[in-house]
Design a protein around this motif. Structure first.
Motif, short mmCIF file in Angstrom:
data_model
loop_
_atom_site.label_atom_id
_atom_site.label_comp_id
_atom_site.label_asym_id
_atom_site.label_seq_id
_atom_site.Cartn_x
_atom_site.Cartn_y
_atom_site.Cartn_z
N GLN A 150 0.86 -1.18 0.00
CA GLN A 150 0.00 0.00 0.00
C GLN A 150 0.90 1.24 0.00
OE1 GLN A 150 -2.89 0.16 3.17
NE2 GLN A 150 -3.16 2.38 2.97
N LYS A 151 0.81 2.00 -1.08
CA LYS A 151 1.66 3.19 -1.21
C LYS A 151 0.85 4.42 -0.85
CE LYS A 151 5.04 5.40 -4.21
NZ LYS A 151 5.77 5.35 -5.48
N ASN A 152 1.23 5.07 0.24
CA ASN A 152 0.58 6.30 0.69
C ASN A 152 1.37 7.51 0.17
OD1 ASN A 152 -1.24 4.68 2.20
ND2 ASN A 152 0.30 4.52 3.84
N GLU A 153 0.96 8.67 0.63
CA GLU A 153 1.61 9.89 0.14
C GLU A 153 3.06 9.97 0.59
OE1 GLU A 153 0.97 14.73 0.35
OE2 GLU A 153 -0.64 13.38 0.95
N GLN A 154 3.36 9.53 1.81
CA GLN A 154 4.70 9.67 2.33
C GLN A 154 5.45 8.35 2.47
OE1 GLN A 154 4.44 11.79 6.05
NE2 GLN A 154 4.26 13.79 5.04
N ASP A 155 4.72 7.26 2.59
CA ASP A 155 5.42 6.00 2.80
C ASP A 155 4.69 4.84 2.13
OD1 ASP A 155 3.25 5.52 4.52
OD2 ASP A 155 4.35 6.32 6.24
N THR A 156 5.36 3.70 2.11
CA THR A 156 4.82 2.47 1.54
C THR A 156 4.77 1.41 2.63
OG1 THR A 156 5.69 2.98 -0.65
CG2 THR A 156 5.13 0.68 -0.21
N VAL A 157 3.63 0.72 2.75
CA VAL A 157 3.43 -0.26 3.82
C VAL A 157 3.31 -1.66 3.21
CG1 VAL A 157 1.97 -0.95 5.74
CG2 VAL A 157 2.25 1.48 5.21
N ILE A 158 4.06 -2.60 3.79
CA ILE A 158 4.03 -3.99 3.35
C ILE A 158 3.81 -4.87 4.57
CG2 ILE A 158 5.33 -5.85 2.25
CD1 ILE A 158 6.97 -3.75 0.80
N LYS A 159 2.95 -5.86 4.44
CA LYS A 159 2.75 -6.81 5.53
C LYS A 159 4.01 -7.65 5.72
CE LYS A 159 -2.27 -7.47 5.13
NZ LYS A 159 -3.34 -8.46 4.88
N LYS A 160 4.43 -7.76 6.96
CA LYS A 160 5.65 -8.49 7.24
C LYS A 160 5.51 -9.97 6.85
CE LYS A 160 8.12 -7.42 10.81
NZ LYS A 160 8.66 -7.29 12.19
N TYR A 161 4.30 -10.51 7.00
CA TYR A 161 4.09 -11.91 6.64
C TYR A 161 4.37 -12.13 5.14
CZ TYR A 161 1.69 -16.17 5.28
OH TYR A 161 1.40 -17.39 4.75
N ASP A 162 3.88 -11.19 4.29
CA ASP A 162 4.11 -11.32 2.85
C ASP A 162 5.60 -11.21 2.53
OD1 ASP A 162 1.42 -11.62 2.24
OD2 ASP A 162 1.09 -9.45 2.17
N LEU A 163 6.30 -10.43 3.34
CA LEU A 163 7.72 -10.20 3.09
C LEU A 163 8.56 -11.44 3.40
CD1 LEU A 163 9.33 -7.73 2.11
CD2 LEU A 163 9.85 -7.22 4.48
N ILE A 164 8.21 -12.16 4.46
CA ILE A 164 9.00 -13.32 4.86
C ILE A 164 8.40 -14.64 4.37
CG2 ILE A 164 9.82 -12.10 6.92
CD1 ILE A 164 7.87 -13.79 8.58
N LYS A 165 7.33 -14.55 3.60
CA LYS A 165 6.64 -15.75 3.14
C LYS A 165 7.55 -16.73 2.39
CE LYS A 165 3.49 -14.90 0.19
NZ LYS A 165 2.22 -14.40 -0.40
N PRO A 166 8.50 -16.27 1.54
CA PRO A 166 9.36 -17.25 0.83
C PRO A 166 10.25 -18.07 1.74
CG PRO A 166 9.39 -15.11 -0.26
CD PRO A 166 8.71 -14.90 1.05
N THR A 167 10.39 -17.65 3.01
CA THR A 167 11.28 -18.39 3.91
C THR A 167 10.55 -19.44 4.74
OG1 THR A 167 11.02 -16.76 5.70
CG2 THR A 167 12.75 -16.35 4.08
N ARG A 168 9.30 -19.74 4.40
CA ARG A 168 8.52 -20.72 5.16
C ARG A 168 9.12 -22.12 5.00
NH1 ARG A 168 2.72 -19.73 2.65
NH2 ARG A 168 4.10 -19.82 0.84
N SER A 169 9.71 -22.65 6.03
CA SER A 169 10.24 -24.01 6.01
C SER A 169 10.68 -24.37 7.42
CB SER A 169 11.42 -24.13 5.03
OG SER A 169 12.49 -23.33 5.47
N LEU A 170 10.92 -25.64 7.61
CA LEU A 170 11.43 -26.14 8.89
C LEU A 170 12.91 -26.46 8.71
CD1 LEU A 170 11.06 -27.21 11.80
CD2 LEU A 170 10.46 -29.43 10.77
N ILE A 171 13.77 -25.84 9.56
CA ILE A 171 15.21 -26.04 9.45
C ILE A 171 15.71 -26.73 10.72
CG2 ILE A 171 17.46 -24.94 9.18
CD1 ILE A 171 16.15 -22.69 7.71
N GLU A 172 16.39 -27.84 10.53
CA GLU A 172 17.00 -28.58 11.64
C GLU A 172 18.52 -28.54 11.44
OE1 GLU A 172 16.97 -33.07 13.63
OE2 GLU A 172 15.65 -32.57 11.93
#
Length: 745
Positions: free
Chosen positions: A142-164
């Motif tokens: 969402q791009k506003n007049e002064q800033d752009t907002v991104i959901k953190k979940y959408d940002l880290i979504k590609p890292t979804r996995s279980l690491i051992e």
């Protein structure tokens, strides 16, 4: 293969899809479900220094700092959103654009998009089997007049996995897929790397049949700082040397060698004023099981060891090294830092790869050096895509007998037709007589015109019969008769006489080449009678009946099928090294007929402009050796480019194509094995390669059957192995004589 199916057009789509499915099954058996592809990504740390120091600027930076603090506080404790200031983003974007313009002058690059970052992250976190071109990363913002907002979940979504984490490897579970991953860091460089000749990134693509990820973190050390570090190191080594001397001990060999190296490096830096580079080099290897991962890691260790480079698998640092592969991440540890010069960076071969052909289209074979599949889209050059070095649709197939030239040409033409093209094939050796029988599943789309010396075929190749435009017929008649009689346009007596007779025949209601003799006889002069006798001497040969008619023939050759093959029986083609003056009469007539049919092909390419067409000229050297034939070929090639048609020239002699006008109008080039050194040099010159380079000459001389040096429309050159896959195609297109069956019980 799915993308290849999308490129198929026409009424043979079902047959083409069946072939593609069969190819896919065969390739999966040979190389597995996925093909290894290498890409290079380069990132720069951007520094903002585009504003002068002022009170307003300082206040702006203070406010940005406060906003960043508040944003980070909200993200960490109260919110699930990432907030970016638009003005700061624009400043970084401006610097990035300037840097990209600067780098693009030396490298062919493109800026990364969100899909690239998403793919990189998911790949590192265990994703497999996903096609790079089809991957999409959904990142709403969402791009506003002064800033752009991104959901953190959408940002880290590609890292979804279980690491051992284990001691020397990780187990990553991504969805239902489990992979074992290990990381190896460059520990020591114990020898010199030859440059050029040891491009690691390039050669490891050829060495391994499994994917390898490499992270290279580079910091520039200015010449002044580098000299300071080198001199400090020199002092340390001298202290060790002095201590050994004062203790009545000999200096170790390692210290002595290090002192020599430091002296050389100091002299080089002082003289060249070059910078040094602080690097950390980490390699990532994965496998579906622990044993597979371990086996691959051992192969990589051995490969680098042969280059005098030592790798280690740090104990307990796998997760930290994993994070070093993230885009824009910092160096994880300083234990394995190396200081190198620009020679080492260059010797890695960054960006070096060997791409051939397209990403989809007709599967024709594989790259011999890399094993990667090669696809061709014969009609792509005319689209004027960015990055292509030619817009010519024509192609050349070169090579001596027995190297696979004709077979590969047949295979490519056949597949082009399945994908929607229409083909006209000139077959002077009658090698394609059984195509309709061997390709019975499409026999209704194959038209074979066999021009024999029977009375029913009289005059079918007469220029006045085969062409519909009287003006074109007249020009072809002039070219044909001047070639047969050897009359030059500079002959002030004979050429005007012949030209006048041909003009009178063109005005006749029923024109034909035999009437040229009648017109010359009517002229009655000694010169006209001499020319008439000369022309009449050609009409006595049996197959000459195809060429000469009295104008009464009205049957034309139909070219309404997908594959149209014109065969002329009894042709006597001259040897490739013969000059025109050495041609016997039968050879003169044979070449004249080839010229006429190639001119007839111009009518063929002027058909539906929306459909890609191929004119395949087998044994093209026979008429490229004569001036009239070369002129006709050039006309066919030039007009073909505007009419969405490609001319495929199959010839033994590359020298026929070295004329700049001819050379610049040929797109794809296929060169098969040759043993004659002059022909090899001509072929390399035709490809734009160094003809005197012995490795190039050896490569062309040592090609196996079915292998060729291939240059695509992007200018890439490599060795292509044609892969027919289906036995019925091998049987249909094999031009070798049948082998004798010998032996017994």
């Amino acid at each position: 293969m799915r993308r290849s199916k999308a490129t198929v057009k026409g009424n043979l789509k079902s047959i083409a899809d069946t072939h593609i499915d069969g190819q896919a099954a065969a390739l999966i058996d040979n190389i597995g479900d996925n093909q290894v592809d290498y890409r290079f990504f380069i990132g720069f740390k951007l520094l903002l220094n585009d504003r002068e120091l002022s009170a307003k600027g300082v206040w702006h930076d203070i406010m940005l700092g406060i906003q960043d603090f508040l944003h980070e506080f909200n993200e960490k404790y109260t919110g699930d959103f990432m907030v970016m200031n638009n003005s700061e983003v624009d400043r970084f974007r401006k610097v990035a654009r300037f840097l990209a313009d600067k780098v693009s002058r030396r490298f062919k690059i493109r800026p990364l998009i969100k899909d690239d970052f998403g793919y990189l992250l998911e790949h590192l976190y265990g994703m497999s089997g996903q096609d790079y071109e089809d991957y999409q990363y959904h990142l709403p913002r969402q791009k506003n007049e002064q800033d752009t907002v991104i959901k953190k979940y959408d940002l880290i979504k590609p890292t979804r996995s279980l690491i051992e984490q284990k001691q020397r490897y990780l187990i990553i579970t991504h969805g239902f897929t489990e992979s074992y991953v290990t990381y190896m860091a460059l520990s020591d460089i114990v020898g010199e790397l030859d440059f050029p000749g040891s491009e690691i990134f390039y050669f490891q693509q050829q060495q391994f049949d499994f994917p390898i990820d490499t992270s290279l973190n580079v910091e520039i050390v200015t010449n002044k700082k580098a000299l300071t570090k080198v001199r400090n190191k020199k002092k340390e080594l001298k202290d060790l040397d002095n201590h050994a001397y004062e203790s009545n001990n000999e200096t170790t060999r390692g210290v002595a060698d290090a002192l020599d190296s430091v002296d050389d490096l100091e002299a080089e830096l002082d003289q060249t004023k070059d910078a040094m580079y602080k690097i950390s080099y980490v390699i990532r290897v994965s496998g579906k099981s622990y044993d597979e991962m371990k086996k691959r890691a051992d192969q990589v260790l051995d490969f680098y060891d042969s280059l005098n480079i030592k790798l280690v698998r740090p104990f307990g640092d796998m997760l930290g090294l994993h994070s070093e592969f993230m885009p824009a991440s910092k160096r994880y540890m300083n234990d394995y830092i190396q200081y190198v010069t620009s020679d080492f960076i260059a010797s890695l071969g960054f960006g070096a790869t060997q791409a051939l052909g397209e990403r989809e289209g007709i599967y024709v074979g594989y790259n011999v050096d890399t094993g990667r599949n090669v696809f061709i889209k014969p009609d792509l050059a005319a689209q004027g895509l960015k990055g292509t070095v030619t817009n010519a649709l024509s192609a050349a197939f070169l090579g001596s007998l027995g190297g696979g030239k004709s077979f590969s040409n047949n295979l490519l033409v056949y597949y082009a037709v399945l994908y929607g093209a229409q083909a006209l094939i000139l077959d002077p050796k009658s090698e394609r007589t059984d195509w309709a029988k061997n390709l019975d599943f499409m026999q209704d789309d194959i038209n074979i015109v066999n021009l024999t010396s029977e009375e029913a075929n009289r005059g079918l190749l007469d220029p006045y019969i085969i062409l519909s435009n009287p003006k074109d017929s007249e020009s072809l008649a002039v070219d044909t008769l001047t070639f047969l009689t050897g009359i030059s346009s500079r002959d002030a007596e004979r050429f005007p006489t012949l030209r006048k007779a041909i003009r009178n025949v063109t005005l006749d209601p029923q024109p034909g080449l035999l009437k040229v003799i009648t017109e010359l006889r009517r002229e009655g002069t000694p010169i006209a009678n001499n020319i008439a006798d000369h022309i009449e001497s050609f009409t006595d040969y049996d197959f000459a009946a195809l060429l000469f008619s009295d104008g009464s023939t009205r049957r034309s050759i139909a070219l309404d099928r997908k594959i149209n093959i014109i065969q002329i029986a009894d042709l006597v083609l001259p040897d490739a090294d013969k000059t025109q003056d050495e041609y016997i009469t039968a050879e003169m007539l044979s070449v004249a007929m080839l010229m006429i049919i190639s001119t007839f092909a111009i009518d063929f390419i002027h058909a539906d402009r929306s459909q890609f067409k191929i004119v395949d000229l087998d044994e093209a050297w026979a008429f490229l050796n004569v001036a009239q034939g070369k002129a006709l070929s050039m006309k066919l090639i030039r007009e073909g480019r505007s009419m969405n048609a490609g001319v495929y020239l199959v010839t033994q002699n590359a020298n026929d194509l070295l004329d700049e006008k001819m050379k610049n109008n040929i797109g794809m080039k296929f060169a098969f094995r040759s043993t004659d050194i002059n022909e090899i040099k001509n072929t390399l010159t035709f490809f734009g390669l160094d003809a005197e380079d012995e490795s190039n000459q050896h490569r062309l001389r040592s090609l196996d059957n079915g292998e060729c040096l291939f240059q695509d429309i992007w200018g890439h050159v490599g060795v292509l192995h044609f892969d027919y896959i289906f036995e019925h195609l091998y049987k249909a297109f094999d031009t070798r004589p049948p082998a004798q069956i010998t032996g017994g019980e």
